[in-house]
Write an enzyme that holds these catalytic residues in place. Structure first.
Site, PDB file in Angstrom:
ATOM      1  N   GLU A  88       0.771  -1.225   0.000  1.00 11.99           N
ATOM      2  CA  GLU A  88       0.000   0.000   0.000  1.00 11.99           C
ATOM      3  C   GLU A  88       0.813   1.292   0.000  1.00 11.99           C
ATOM      4  OE1 GLU A  88      -3.424   0.269  -0.165  1.00 11.99           O
ATOM      5  OE2 GLU A  88      -3.302  -1.873  -0.611  1.00 11.99           O
ATOM      6  N   SER A 459     -46.247 -35.595  37.592  1.00  9.92           N
ATOM      7  CA  SER A 459     -45.814 -36.183  38.862  1.00  9.92           C
ATOM      8  C   SER A 459     -44.437 -35.719  39.314  1.00  9.92           C
ATOM      9  CB  SER A 459     -45.818 -37.714  38.757  1.00  9.92           C
ATOM     10  OG  SER A 459     -47.144 -38.188  38.635  1.00  9.92           O
TER      11      SER A 459
END
Length: 767
Positions: A88, A459
């Site tokens: 770059e 239950s």
């Protein structure tokens, strides 16, 4: 004459230059006051997503539009820094924001190429653009970019500018910054990338979509080779390093985010908590949420639940193709046909391409073509027909089906289940959630059945009523009459009721321990009659239940109220920890992006600062009775675990709508549930022991694998006495030992009157 002509040209050029310079100065004077403040850079706060972790620090969830990890300059590998400069801005450390040599080079290159190919933007100019400007290609924007670059260079050091660039730049696949890109493309921390990988990453800023290695690996490699060549030209790497990096293979990680464990329901719970406190900042400030989940537990819970659900689903057969999608004209469009249809872990979406008498060919979202034959076709054979009555359920070209691998690694037809399930496991000492699976597949159904599903417990609710009876003077040896019973509307709160036991039989006078072990409904109702429903409604709130969800009527003992699996886990934890109320929690702490602890959970611990809600002797007796449920009652399947320190209770509601198993060991409570979202029967005999218990067993087999068997001593105030199993009375010749509160020892058998039938003492215990 010639001299005069050249002089005029010089004056004209000088005038143009002066005018241009004045225009540039004027433009600078106009634009400079409009340039943004550099506070964003000097106090840089990147948008870092919210991340959720397990207790071990493993990533289980991430929320935020941008994938980003902030790294300090010193943590960036030198090879990556050099690769970025080579790709770059190789004169980054020489220029002051604008590289005039680079500009001239770009102008020359563009002129000779006959078009605008190079832009001459420095790294500083890119920082200016990425933070403050748009990407429009205008002279004004470019001039502003240059002025901002000068301003940035004047305010910040070179290393700081490069650090900002490395963390802010977009690199494709929702990844911002090189650290996030390293994880996205290579599934590695930034510090572990190779030179070849660094060069590939450094090639991305020029055009993230064009050089994306996931989309086009060959194009990405071409760009990578250019970066490596530039690194060599700039003498960052040697000839040998260049040759080695060029040949080094690169494994690209496909961007399907796979977390350390399947914990999407917990990740979503954590996201909601953080969002409620911080709103939109939750997704940008880099919060880290550390949960209480443990990988071993969570993996085991997930596997157990899916196995249990699929086992149930297979019992009721294949329902045919999921849908009819049709086949596209072009084979290249097959992938688009399956777009938007999710796989469910190892249950894959498949588009049928062809069908013959002995095989089918299907296309997967991965692009793979699979041929299934033999036993793999067995589930769907009756749908491999031209019978139009079957409609879109037929397995034909264009049909959507599901496939998976069987135990022999062969492909077979399967389907997504319609039933749902839930599992939650907590540490009874403090309530830390060790595993939570809120449903079969979070991506298909985000409803969290652990925390949001209010269902009848059946239950599995009986132990709380039995615990209440112990406080009212009952003992495990108390004789209860398990005989037919008819109750009018005034006793039930609604319609007349003639309850029955599950097996339709009656056992007559039995001990309370036996009644719980075999889940006798009639005996349980008589216990609630004796202690009073209003007292029971008040008592169950000690365990964390909402009294409003449990009407003070006799069906309460059979689980006619409403609970969530999380509530049941907290309730059973009271029995497991010796009588203390704890509050389940799943977040240990919340940190900011710097590691500073923002919040830390405060939890109550049993035997320390938790509230004691029942007598520890009560908890001991209930555990003893529920151990019998496993050793000789409705949950004997759990004996396969080979442990005598586990306790629990099955639960099945009327017409088999809900199935439960709630069980525990001293250090771990787990609750499993199964049912349909729209309540309906799961099928005859689909009890808690048949559907929910196997999930619990599979989970506990893994979770307790390394846990030693715990045999706690009875707490002070518990005594052991021999009893007559028929009368429940103390008997020196009794064949059973039973535990009692010291002050509630039953009377001894009076042998003087044994020949005259039932004793007065026994008669007083019958109901």
């Amino acid at each position: 004459m010639l001299f005069r002509w050249f002089f005029r040209i010089f004056l004209a050029m000088f005038a143009v230059g002066m005018v241009s310079a004045m225009l540039l100065v004027f433009a600078a004077l106009v634009i400079l006051p409009t340039l943004p403040s550099l506070d964003t850079l000097t106090d840089y706060r990147p948008k870092i997503p919210l991340r959720i972790y397990s207790a071990e620090g493993l990533l289980i969830g991430e929320f935020g539009e941008e994938r980003r990890d902030f790294v300090k300059f010193a943590e960036v590998p030198v090879s990556l820094r050099q690769a970025i400069l080579a790709a770059e801005d190789d004169r980054f450390y020489q220029h002051h924001g604008v590289d005039y040599i680079g500009v001239l080079r770009a102008i020359y290159s563009n002129f000779t190429a006959g078009g605008a190919l190079q832009g001459a933007s420095t790294i500083t100019m890119q920082v200016a653009r990425n933070f403050f400007l748009t990407k429009e290609k205008t002279l004004t924007r470019k001039f502003s970019e240059a002025l901002l670059a000068f301003k940035i260079e004047h305010s910040l050091g070179k290393d700081r500018i490069l650090e900002l660039y490395i963390n802010q730049i977009y690199l494709g696949q929702r990844s911002y910054g090189f650290s996030a890109a390293a994880r996205t493309y290579f599934n590695k921390p930034l510090g572990d990338i190779t030179l070849a990988e660094a060069a590939m990453l450094a090639g991305l800023p020029k055009a993230p979509s064009r050089f994306n290695p996931v989309v086009n690996l060959e194009r990405a490699k071409t760009r990578q080779q250019y970066v490596l060549r530039r690194m060599h030209e700039l003498e960052y790497i040697s000839e040998k390093e260049l040759a080695r990096a060029r040949k080094q293979p690169i494994a690209i990680h496909r961007p399907v985010r796979v977390f350390a464990m399947p914990a999407s329901y917990v990740a979503e719970m954590a996201r909601q908590v953080v969002y409620q406190r911080y709103r939109e900042e939750a997704y940008t400030r880099g919060f880290k949420v550390y949960t209480t989940l443990r990988k071993t537990d969570q993996d085991a819970a997930y596997r157990a639940l899916r196995k249990g659900v699929m086992t149930y689903d297979e019992r009721y057969g294949y329902r045919g193709a999921e849908a009819f999608l049709g086949l596209p004209k072009q084979r290249a469009d097959l992938k688009n046909t399956l777009q938007g249809i999710r796989d469910s872990d190892d249950i894959l979406a498949a588009l049928v391409l062809s069908v013959s008498a002995d095989s089918i060919e299907v296309y997967l979202k991965s692009g793979e073509t699979i041929r299934i034959s033999g036993n793999g076709l067995k589930p769907g054979r009756k749908f491999m027909t031209n019978d139009a009555k079957l409609g879109d359920q037929r397995i034909r070209p264009g049909a959507l089906i599901r496939i998976t691998r069987d135990g022999k690694n062969s492909w077979q037809i399967t389907q997504l289940p319609q039933i749902e399930a839930a599992l939650v496991a907590i540490d009874p000492a403090d309530g830390a959630i060790r595993a939570l699976v809120g449903g079969f597949d979070f991506n298909l159904n985000k409803f969290n059945h652990v925390t949001q599903a209010w269902r009848q417990p059946g239950s599995s609710f009986k132990p709380f009523i039995y615990s209440a009876s112990l406080e009212k003077g009952f003992t495990p040896a108390t004789i209860i009459n398990d005989a037919p019973l008819f109750l009018g509307p005034e006793q039930t709160g609604s319609k007349p009721w003639e309850p029955k036991n599950f097996d339709g039989k009656f056992s007559g006078p039995i001990r309370m321990r036996t009644a719980l072990t075999h889940s006798k409904n009639l005996a349980s109702i008589r216990i609630l009659q004796a202690i009073g429903p209003v007292y029971a409604q008040d008592y169950i709130q000690r365990f964390g239940f909402d009294g409003k969800q449990h009407a003070p009527v006799l069906p309460m003992v059979l689980g006619a109220g409403s609970v969530t699996p999380m509530q049941m886990a907290a309730g059973y934890a009271v029995f497991a920890n010796g009588g203390y109320r704890i509050h389940p929690y799943f977040i240990q702490r919340v940190e900011d992006d710097t590691g500073k602890v923002l919040e830390r959970v405060r939890f109550a611990t049993a035997a320390k600062n938790a509230k004691q809600v029942i007598d520890p002797r009560n908890a001991f007796l209930m555990t003893s009775m529920m151990q019998d449920v496993i050793q000789r009652g409705t949950a004997t399947r759990a004996k396969a675990l080979g442990r005598n320190d586990i306790a629990g209770k099955t639960g099945t509601t009327s017409n088999y709508i809900d199935a439960w198993f709630c069980g525990y060991q001293k250090n771990l409570v787990a609750v499993t549930w199964m049912g349909f979202d729209e309540p309906k029967s799961m099928g005859r005999n689909e009890t808690g022991g048949r559907t929910a218990l196997p999930i619990w067993i599979d989970y506990m087999a893994s979770a307790l694998k390394s846990a030693p068997v715990a045999n706690p001593s009875p707490p002070r105030g518990i005594v052991v006495a021999k009893i007559n199993p028929e009368t429940g009375l103390r008997d020196q010749y009794g064949t059973l030992n039973e535990y009692f509160f010291q002050e509630q020892l039953p009377p001894e058998t009076d042998y003087l009157y044994r020949d005259f039938g039932i004793t007065d003492q026994l008669e007083n215990q019958l109901f």
